[in-house]
Design an enzyme around this catalytic site. Structure first.
Site, PDB file in Angstrom:
ATOM      1  N   HIS A   1      -6.211  -6.560  -6.350  1.00 13.18           N
ATOM      2  CA  HIS A   1      -5.700  -7.740  -5.647  1.00 13.18           C
ATOM      3  C   HIS A   1      -4.166  -7.781  -5.641  1.00 13.18           C
ATOM      4  O   HIS A   1      -3.573  -8.535  -4.883  1.00 13.18           O
ATOM      5  CB  HIS A   1      -6.274  -9.030  -6.255  1.00 13.18           C
ATOM      6  CG  HIS A   1      -5.872  -9.273  -7.673  1.00 13.18           C
ATOM      7  ND1 HIS A   1      -6.541  -8.704  -8.744  1.00 13.18           N
ATOM      8  CD2 HIS A   1      -4.871 -10.011  -8.204  1.00 13.18           C
ATOM      9  CE1 HIS A   1      -5.963  -9.099  -9.871  1.00 13.18           C
ATOM     10  NE2 HIS A   1      -4.945  -9.898  -9.567  1.00 13.18           N
TER      11      HIS A   1
ATOM     12  N   ASN B   1     -12.937   0.079  -5.372  1.00  8.75           N
ATOM     13  CA  ASN B   1     -12.824  -0.327  -6.760  1.00  8.75           C
ATOM     14  C   ASN B   1     -13.995  -1.240  -7.129  1.00  8.75           C
ATOM     15  O   ASN B   1     -14.167  -2.300  -6.541  1.00  8.75           O
ATOM     16  CB  ASN B   1     -11.491  -1.066  -6.962  1.00  8.75           C
ATOM     17  CG  ASN B   1     -11.366  -1.674  -8.324  1.00  8.75           C
ATOM     18  OD1 ASN B   1     -11.900  -1.181  -9.297  1.00  8.75           O
ATOM     19  ND2 ASN B   1     -10.640  -2.787  -8.389  1.00  8.75           N
TER      20      ASN B   1
ATOM     21  N   TYR C   1       0.837  -1.197   0.000  1.00  7.79           N
ATOM     22  CA  TYR C   1       0.000   0.000   0.000  1.00  7.79           C
ATOM     23  C   TYR C   1       0.875   1.252   0.000  1.00  7.79           C
ATOM     24  O   TYR C   1       0.564   2.237  -0.676  1.00  7.79           O
ATOM     25  CB  TYR C   1      -0.957   0.005   1.194  1.00  7.79           C
ATOM     26  CG  TYR C   1      -2.070  -0.998   1.042  1.00  7.79           C
ATOM     27  CD1 TYR C   1      -3.150  -0.759   0.190  1.00  7.79           C
ATOM     28  CD2 TYR C   1      -2.055  -2.201   1.738  1.00  7.79           C
ATOM     29  CE1 TYR C   1      -4.171  -1.681   0.039  1.00  7.79           C
ATOM     30  CE2 TYR C   1      -3.075  -3.131   1.597  1.00  7.79           C
ATOM     31  CZ  TYR C   1      -4.126  -2.863   0.739  1.00  7.79           C
ATOM     32  OH  TYR C   1      -5.138  -3.779   0.589  1.00  7.79           O
TER      33      TYR C   1
END
Length: 167
Positions: free
Chosen positions: A137, A128, A105
């Site tokens: 993913h 999303n 992230y």
């Protein structure tokens, strides 16, 4: 606006896609329930009516090809999502992360151009609507663990394994 939807049987279970009249993906995910996907579509793009289609042309072919191992098959399929400028940019950046590659992230926030906005980057992933076509993913926690995924962590693991992802 009237949209079309179709459910495709895949190696990971049913995958449903909702497309607008130009064939852009509005929402998609590993579910057989098109109604479940409608709530994910921004109000400004949400269709007034959806019709089931046996085939969505290039979109359906891309889903089949991805699940059959052609991992970049969904990269050129148009996607229509709306939000604020940060989130829309974040979704475009997600589409640039290639299959087989994962990012944290923190790294994702840096790719977006806002390295301090780690939580905002994670929120972009969670909002999303176009799973697979916008490959959230491929974003993991800093320690390499899976983090969250709308369709479940087991499926996220399976997708990453399918793509040969490094974790």
């Amino acid at each position: 606006m009237t949209a079309k939807w179709s459910t495709i049987d895949t190696i990971f279970g049913p995958f449903t896609v909702v497309v607008d009249s130009q064939g852009a993906v509005l929402a998609s995910g590993w579910t057989a329930a098109a109604d479940e996907l409608l709530a994910l579509i921004a109000e400004s793009l949400r269709p007034h009516e959806i019709r089931k289609a046996a085939d969505l042309g290039e979109v359906s072919r891309a889903v089949h090809r991805y699940h059959d191992g052609e991992l970049d098959a969904t990269a050129e399929v148009p996607v229509a999502q709306r939000s604020g400028p940060f989130r829309e940019h974040a979704w475009r950046v997600l589409r640039e992360i290639p299959a087989g590659k994962t990012v944290s992230y923190r790294d994702y926030a840096a790719l977006i151009g806002r390295p301090e906005a780690v939580r905002a980057a994670a929120t972009a992933c969670s909002h999303n609507a176009a799973g697979l076509f916008v490959p959230c993913h491929r974003v993991l926690r800093g320690d390499g663990s899976l983090g969250g995924f709308r369709w479940g962590l087991e499926l996220k693991r399976q997708l990453l394994d399918h793509e040969g992802g490094q974790r």
